[in-house]
Motif scaffolding. Structure first.
Motif, mmCIF file in Angstrom:
data_model
loop_
_atom_site.group_PDB
_atom_site.id
_atom_site.type_symbol
_atom_site.label_atom_id
_atom_site.label_comp_id
_atom_site.label_asym_id
_atom_site.label_seq_id
_atom_site.Cartn_x
_atom_site.Cartn_y
_atom_site.Cartn_z
ATOM 1 N N HIS A 132 -42.394 -9.466 40.952
ATOM 2 C CA HIS A 132 -41.067 -8.365 40.738
ATOM 3 C C HIS A 132 -41.341 -7.083 40.328
ATOM 4 N N ILE A 133 -42.360 -7.053 39.401
ATOM 5 C CA ILE A 133 -42.657 -5.767 38.658
ATOM 6 C C ILE A 133 -43.405 -4.906 39.621
ATOM 7 N N VAL A 134 -44.525 -5.463 40.535
ATOM 8 C CA VAL A 134 -45.032 -4.734 41.372
ATOM 9 C C VAL A 134 -44.258 -4.156 42.622
ATOM 10 N N GLN A 135 -43.480 -4.931 42.759
ATOM 11 C CA GLN A 135 -42.479 -4.381 44.067
ATOM 12 C C GLN A 135 -41.665 -3.321 43.163
ATOM 13 N N ASP A 136 -41.155 -3.292 42.045
ATOM 14 C CA ASP A 136 -40.508 -2.192 41.397
ATOM 15 C C ASP A 136 -41.294 -0.906 41.211
ATOM 16 N N LEU A 137 -42.400 -1.081 41.188
ATOM 17 C CA LEU A 137 -43.118 0.087 40.937
ATOM 18 C C LEU A 137 -43.730 0.645 42.299
ATOM 19 N N HIS A 138 -43.279 0.139 43.104
ATOM 20 C CA HIS A 138 -43.769 0.470 44.697
ATOM 21 C C HIS A 138 -45.317 0.467 44.782
ATOM 22 N N LEU A 139 -45.923 -0.568 44.314
ATOM 23 C CA LEU A 139 -47.180 -1.035 44.546
ATOM 24 C C LEU A 139 -47.427 -1.659 45.737
ATOM 25 N N PRO A 140 -48.598 -1.614 46.421
ATOM 26 C CA PRO A 140 -48.679 -2.647 47.813
ATOM 27 C C PRO A 140 -48.506 -3.927 47.253
ATOM 28 N N MET B 76 -52.542 4.399 41.815
ATOM 29 C CA MET B 76 -52.090 2.967 41.613
ATOM 30 C C MET B 76 -52.533 2.318 40.495
ATOM 31 N N LEU B 77 -53.829 2.647 40.041
ATOM 32 C CA LEU B 77 -54.524 1.765 38.908
ATOM 33 C C LEU B 77 -53.630 2.195 37.497
ATOM 34 N N GLN B 78 -53.207 3.529 37.470
ATOM 35 C CA GLN B 78 -52.267 3.968 36.286
ATOM 36 C C GLN B 78 -50.858 3.262 36.382
ATOM 37 N N ARG B 79 -50.308 2.976 37.625
ATOM 38 C CA ARG B 79 -49.028 2.013 37.760
ATOM 39 C C ARG B 79 -49.295 0.431 37.574
ATOM 40 N N CYS B 80 -50.748 0.204 37.601
ATOM 41 C CA CYS B 80 -50.823 -1.241 37.313
ATOM 42 C C CYS B 80 -51.096 -1.224 35.579
ATOM 43 N N MET B 81 -51.354 -0.319 35.044
ATOM 44 C CA MET B 81 -51.172 -0.213 33.716
ATOM 45 C C MET B 81 -49.504 -0.304 33.202
ATOM 46 N N LEU B 82 -48.982 0.517 33.917
ATOM 47 C CA LEU B 82 -47.540 0.386 33.526
ATOM 48 C C LEU B 82 -46.801 -0.927 33.859
ATOM 49 N N ALA B 83 -47.343 -1.512 35.009
ATOM 50 C CA ALA B 83 -46.930 -2.847 35.216
ATOM 51 C C ALA B 83 -47.299 -3.928 33.945
ATOM 52 N N CYS B 84 -48.305 -3.690 33.456
ATOM 53 C CA CYS B 84 -48.508 -4.690 32.216
ATOM 54 C C CYS B 84 -47.523 -4.177 31.305
ATOM 55 N N ALA B 85 -47.321 -3.057 30.838
ATOM 56 C CA ALA B 85 -46.493 -2.627 29.969
ATOM 57 C C ALA B 85 -45.174 -3.120 30.344
ATOM 58 N N LEU B 86 -44.646 -3.189 31.389
ATOM 59 C CA LEU B 86 -43.281 -3.795 31.637
ATOM 60 C C LEU B 86 -43.423 -5.036 31.625
ATOM 61 N N TYR B 87 -44.454 -5.883 31.843
ATOM 62 C CA TYR B 87 -44.414 -7.244 31.606
ATOM 63 C C TYR B 87 -44.514 -7.476 30.090
ATOM 64 N N LEU B 88 -44.932 -6.742 29.188
ATOM 65 C CA LEU B 88 -45.259 -7.186 27.930
ATOM 66 C C LEU B 88 -43.905 -6.891 27.069
ATOM 67 N N ALA B 89 -43.355 -5.612 27.680
ATOM 68 C CA ALA B 89 -42.299 -5.079 26.759
ATOM 69 C C ALA B 89 -42.647 -4.686 25.345
#
Length: 249
Positions: free
Chosen positions: A126-134, A149-162
């Motif tokens: 869901h987070i990946v989809q929200d960040l418009h990643l493939p 894309m790699l920086q957005r993957c880091m943001l995905a981690c931040a969203l996951y961990l809150a």
């Protein structure tokens, strides 16, 4: 949230930071700006406990009333792992080229929280989809993804961990202008959604102007000016700040 009091860092007896004191208020985005060598990244390393072995630190770094500097190394590590997340300058260096993103993002997030891979996949998709990643990003290797894309993957981690605190060291410097803007917009969304306290380091005044609540201006290991964005850009007081702003415009 964060209170830095009289922090001085020497490396091989050379002053890198000289008597720094500032506050990073809870729920705000504080941006530290200054040219390369001004001491910005050293301050971040001091907060993270990542200074080189030959460095000596004086002063206090308070997080929620606890002085991190005085804690045992293991307690420091637990506190940082539980409450902080860091995005570094070049996301490619944060990932191993030999593992798929799925394993690596799991290690950075759910594994730290004691969650199963099934829980991780359900939430991260869901987070990946929200960040418009493939859609297949988790099955790819880092070298198959762009820097943005790699920086957005880091943001995905931040969203996951809150995390309570997000630390970002020049997170846009390796990105082109379009990906810089995308990253900043996503970071602002993350901040708004999670009310995360952010300390961001940059030499780019455009980045500072577009995201900061409060700005600290660094030069030669010292804070020469501090203030709200409008104060810094419209009424800079220190000659160095005036020079930065003049070159910006």
């Amino acid at each position: 949230m964060f209170k830095i009091e009289h922090v001085t860092v020497r490396i091989n007896e050379k002053f890198i930071l000289n008597d720094l004191s500032f506050t990073v208020p809870k729920g705000q985005i504080t941006v530290m700006i200054g040219e390369s060598g001004s001491g910005k990244s050293t301050m971040l390393s001091a907060i993270l406990g990542m200074l080189p072995a030959q460095a000596t630190v004086e002063g206090s770094i308070f997080f929620n009333g606890r002085n991190i500097v005085e804690l045992a190394k293991q307690d420091q590590s637990v506190l940082r792992q539980r409450h902080f997340f860091t995005i570094f300058q070049d996301a490619a260096n944060s990932f191993s080229p030999t593992q798929k993103m799925k394993q690596q993002l799991y290690g950075l997030t759910a594994l730290r929280m004691g969650q199963t891979k099934a829980v991780f996949l359900a939430k991260m998709k869901h987070i990946v989809q929200d960040l418009h990643l493939p859609a297949d990003v988790l099955e790819r290797y880092p070298f198959e993804l762009s820097g943005g894309m790699l920086q957005r993957c880091m943001l995905a981690c931040a969203l996951y961990l809150a995390p309570a605190v997000l630390l970002a060291d020049e997170p846009t410097s390796s990105l082109d202008m379009l990906h810089q803007q995308e990253f900043i917009q996503q970071l602002k969304r993350l901040h708004t959604r999670l009310e995360t306290t952010v300390l961001l380091i940059t030499h780019d005044l455009d980045v500072a102007a577009s995201i900061a609540d409060f700005i600290l201006v660094m030069k030669n290991g010292e804070i020469v000016e501090r203030g709200q964005v409008t104060e810094i850009f419209e009424q800079p007081k220190h000659p160095y700040t005036r020079q930065l702003v003049a070159h910006h415009f």
